[in-house]
Write a protein that holds these residues in place. Sequence first.
Motif, PDB file in Angstrom:
ATOM      1  N   LEU A  94       2.900   5.369 -12.965  1.00  0.00           N
ATOM      2  CA  LEU A  94       1.257   4.480 -11.703  1.00  0.00           C
ATOM      3  C   LEU A  94       2.284   3.451 -12.588  1.00  0.00           C
ATOM      4  O   LEU A  94       2.114   2.150 -11.369  1.00  0.00           O
ATOM      5  N   PHE A  95       2.436   3.101 -13.817  1.00  0.00           N
ATOM      6  CA  PHE A  95       2.415   1.874 -14.892  1.00  0.00           C
ATOM      7  C   PHE A  95       4.462   1.461 -14.252  1.00  0.00           C
ATOM      8  O   PHE A  95       4.480  -0.149 -13.637  1.00  0.00           O
ATOM      9  N   GLU A  96       5.191   2.459 -13.798  1.00  0.00           N
ATOM     10  CA  GLU A  96       6.264   2.056 -12.643  1.00  0.00           C
ATOM     11  C   GLU A  96       6.203   1.507 -11.730  1.00  0.00           C
ATOM     12  O   GLU A  96       7.370   1.417 -11.516  1.00  0.00           O
ATOM     13  N   LEU A  97       4.904   2.612 -10.455  1.00  0.00           N
ATOM     14  CA  LEU A  97       5.223   2.301  -9.933  1.00  0.00           C
ATOM     15  C   LEU A  97       4.479   0.883  -9.694  1.00  0.00           C
ATOM     16  O   LEU A  97       5.195  -0.708  -8.512  1.00  0.00           O
ATOM     17  N   MET A  98       3.818   0.214 -10.590  1.00  0.00           N
ATOM     18  CA  MET A  98       3.428  -1.130 -10.371  1.00  0.00           C
ATOM     19  C   MET A  98       4.637  -2.210 -10.965  1.00  0.00           C
ATOM     20  O   MET A  98       4.473  -3.374 -10.544  1.00  0.00           O
ATOM     21  N   LYS A  99       5.407  -1.997 -11.463  1.00  0.00           N
ATOM     22  CA  LYS A  99       6.469  -2.639 -12.716  1.00  0.00           C
ATOM     23  C   LYS A  99       7.586  -3.117 -10.758  1.00  0.00           C
ATOM     24  O   LYS A  99       7.980  -4.108 -10.535  1.00  0.00           O
ATOM     25  N   ARG A 100       7.524  -1.682 -10.399  1.00  0.00           N
ATOM     26  CA  ARG A 100       8.751  -2.065  -9.090  1.00  0.00           C
ATOM     27  C   ARG A 100       7.787  -2.028  -8.179  1.00  0.00           C
ATOM     28  O   ARG A 100       9.027  -2.905  -6.964  1.00  0.00           O
ATOM     29  N   CYS A 101       6.859  -2.836  -7.685  1.00  0.00           N
ATOM     30  CA  CYS A 101       6.161  -2.973  -6.469  1.00  0.00           C
ATOM     31  C   CYS A 101       4.770  -4.367  -6.992  1.00  0.00           C
ATOM     32  O   CYS A 101       4.246  -4.292  -6.661  1.00  0.00           O
ATOM     33  N   PRO A 102       5.272  -4.763  -7.446  1.00  0.00           N
ATOM     34  CA  PRO A 102       4.465  -6.170  -8.305  1.00  0.00           C
ATOM     35  C   PRO A 102       3.392  -6.894  -6.358  1.00  0.00           C
ATOM     36  O   PRO A 102       2.246  -7.132  -7.633  1.00  0.00           O
ATOM     37  N   ARG A 103       3.655  -6.441  -5.899  1.00  0.00           N
ATOM     38  CA  ARG A 103       2.571  -7.212  -4.814  1.00  0.00           C
ATOM     39  C   ARG A 103       1.576  -6.339  -4.099  1.00  0.00           C
ATOM     40  O   ARG A 103       0.797  -6.069  -3.286  1.00  0.00           O
ATOM     41  N   LEU A 104       1.946  -5.025  -4.797  1.00  0.00           N
ATOM     42  CA  LEU A 104       0.950  -3.674  -4.681  1.00  0.00           C
ATOM     43  C   LEU A 104      -0.723  -3.570  -4.979  1.00  0.00           C
ATOM     44  O   LEU A 104      -0.948  -5.172  -5.670  1.00  0.00           O
ATOM     45  N   LYS A 105      -1.099  -3.660  -4.010  1.00  0.00           N
ATOM     46  CA  LYS A 105      -2.340  -4.491  -3.800  1.00  0.00           C
ATOM     47  C   LYS A 105      -3.728  -2.606  -3.948  1.00  0.00           C
ATOM     48  O   LYS A 105      -4.586  -2.685  -4.045  1.00  0.00           O
ATOM     49  N   ALA A 106      -3.016  -1.828  -2.988  1.00  0.00           N
ATOM     50  CA  ALA A 106      -3.889  -0.321  -3.222  1.00  0.00           C
ATOM     51  C   ALA A 106      -2.806   0.956  -3.532  1.00  0.00           C
ATOM     52  O   ALA A 106      -1.234   0.797  -2.711  1.00  0.00           O
ATOM     53  N   ILE A 107      -3.644   2.079  -4.002  1.00  0.00           N
ATOM     54  CA  ILE A 107      -2.933   3.055  -3.905  1.00  0.00           C
ATOM     55  C   ILE A 107      -3.570   4.423  -3.385  1.00  0.00           C
ATOM     56  O   ILE A 107      -4.863   4.564  -3.944  1.00  0.00           O
ATOM     57  N   GLU A 108      -3.180   5.042  -2.684  1.00  0.00           N
ATOM     58  CA  GLU A 108      -3.795   6.442  -2.473  1.00  0.00           C
ATOM     59  C   GLU A 108      -3.465   7.963  -2.669  1.00  0.00           C
ATOM     60  O   GLU A 108      -2.247   8.381  -2.242  1.00  0.00           O
ATOM     61  N   VAL A 164       1.030  -1.037  -0.033  1.00  0.00           N
ATOM     62  CA  VAL A 164      -0.531  -0.049   0.331  1.00  0.00           C
ATOM     63  C   VAL A 164       0.516   1.196  -0.024  1.00  0.00           C
ATOM     64  O   VAL A 164       1.932   1.459   0.787  1.00  0.00           O
ATOM     65  N   VAL A 165       0.572   2.090  -1.014  1.00  0.00           N
ATOM     66  CA  VAL A 165       1.440   3.224  -0.889  1.00  0.00           C
ATOM     67  C   VAL A 165       0.420   4.853  -1.126  1.00  0.00           C
ATOM     68  O   VAL A 165      -0.473   4.581  -1.639  1.00  0.00           O
ATOM     69  N   HIS A 166       0.958   5.635  -0.547  1.00  0.00           N
ATOM     70  CA  HIS A 166       0.301   7.062  -0.788  1.00  0.00           C
ATOM     71  C   HIS A 166       1.355   7.470  -1.726  1.00  0.00           C
ATOM     72  O   HIS A 166       2.717   8.258  -1.798  1.00  0.00           O
ATOM     73  N   LEU A 167       0.510   8.535  -3.346  1.00  0.00           N
ATOM     74  CA  LEU A 167       1.397   9.056  -4.245  1.00  0.00           C
ATOM     75  C   LEU A 167       1.406  10.427  -3.659  1.00  0.00           C
ATOM     76  O   LEU A 167       0.238  10.359  -3.827  1.00  0.00           O
ATOM     77  N   ALA A 168       2.206  11.932  -2.663  1.00  0.00           N
ATOM     78  CA  ALA A 168       1.665  12.494  -2.460  1.00  0.00           C
ATOM     79  C   ALA A 168       2.537  13.889  -3.990  1.00  0.00           C
ATOM     80  O   ALA A 168       2.803  15.100  -4.055  1.00  0.00           O
ATOM     81  N   PHE A 169       2.705  13.747  -5.338  1.00  0.00           N
ATOM     82  CA  PHE A 169       3.127  14.045  -6.096  1.00  0.00           C
ATOM     83  C   PHE A 169       2.351  13.866  -7.563  1.00  0.00           C
ATOM     84  O   PHE A 169       1.329  12.924  -7.375  1.00  0.00           O
ATOM     85  N   PRO A 170       2.078  14.583  -8.625  1.00  0.00           N
ATOM     86  CA  PRO A 170       1.074  14.626  -9.596  1.00  0.00           C
ATOM     87  C   PRO A 170       1.741  13.117 -10.335  1.00  0.00           C
ATOM     88  O   PRO A 170       2.855  12.800 -10.254  1.00  0.00           O
ATOM     89  N   LEU A 171       0.514  12.530 -11.014  1.00  0.00           N
ATOM     90  CA  LEU A 171       0.421  11.176 -10.767  1.00  0.00           C
ATOM     91  C   LEU A 171       0.374  10.778 -13.208  1.00  0.00           C
ATOM     92  O   LEU A 171      -0.554  10.677 -12.850  1.00  0.00           O
ATOM     93  N   PRO A 172       1.456  11.113 -13.504  1.00  0.00           N
ATOM     94  CA  PRO A 172       0.989  10.155 -15.442  1.00  0.00           C
ATOM     95  C   PRO A 172       0.693   9.189 -14.269  1.00  0.00           C
ATOM     96  O   PRO A 172       1.559   8.541 -14.243  1.00  0.00           O
TER      97      PRO A 172
END
Length: 132
Positions: free
Chosen positions: A33-47, A21-29
């Motif tokens: 988001l896809f870079e984040l998913m690639k880095r964290c394959p177990r990601l379940k939630a983005i706030e 679970v991550v909270h992204l506190a910056f602009p989100l192109p």
Amino acid sequence: MKIRIVNSKEEIAKLDPRERVVHLAFPLPAVVLFELMKRCPRLKAIEVPPSRYAKLSKPTRCLLEVQGVKVFPGRVWGHRTDIDEYYTVDEGAILQRAGELQARGLDSGEIVAKGAEEAGVSTGLVGFILGR
């Protein structure tokens, strides 16, 4: 539950691949988001902050949800990442309180809203914790 606070695109490369679970506190192109998913394959939630959530395209949100990643608006109040890069939420207390509210006969929307208010977190996060 520990929520990793990410303040910049550069921090994504340093994330633990096991983050869930991550909270992204910056602009989100969408690329970020896809870079984040690639880095964290177990990601379940983005706030994301509500103002940034409103700017996320519907296809991007749908694609993330198809990948099993729930995206929801929310804020992390008063957290300083210079002290700790994680924000901790007492998941057990939220689950226990939800059970109490359900026993009183409240519907799921009311349970989520009241649980979020009492815990000081977003309704999206409470809904994620409760599996809704």
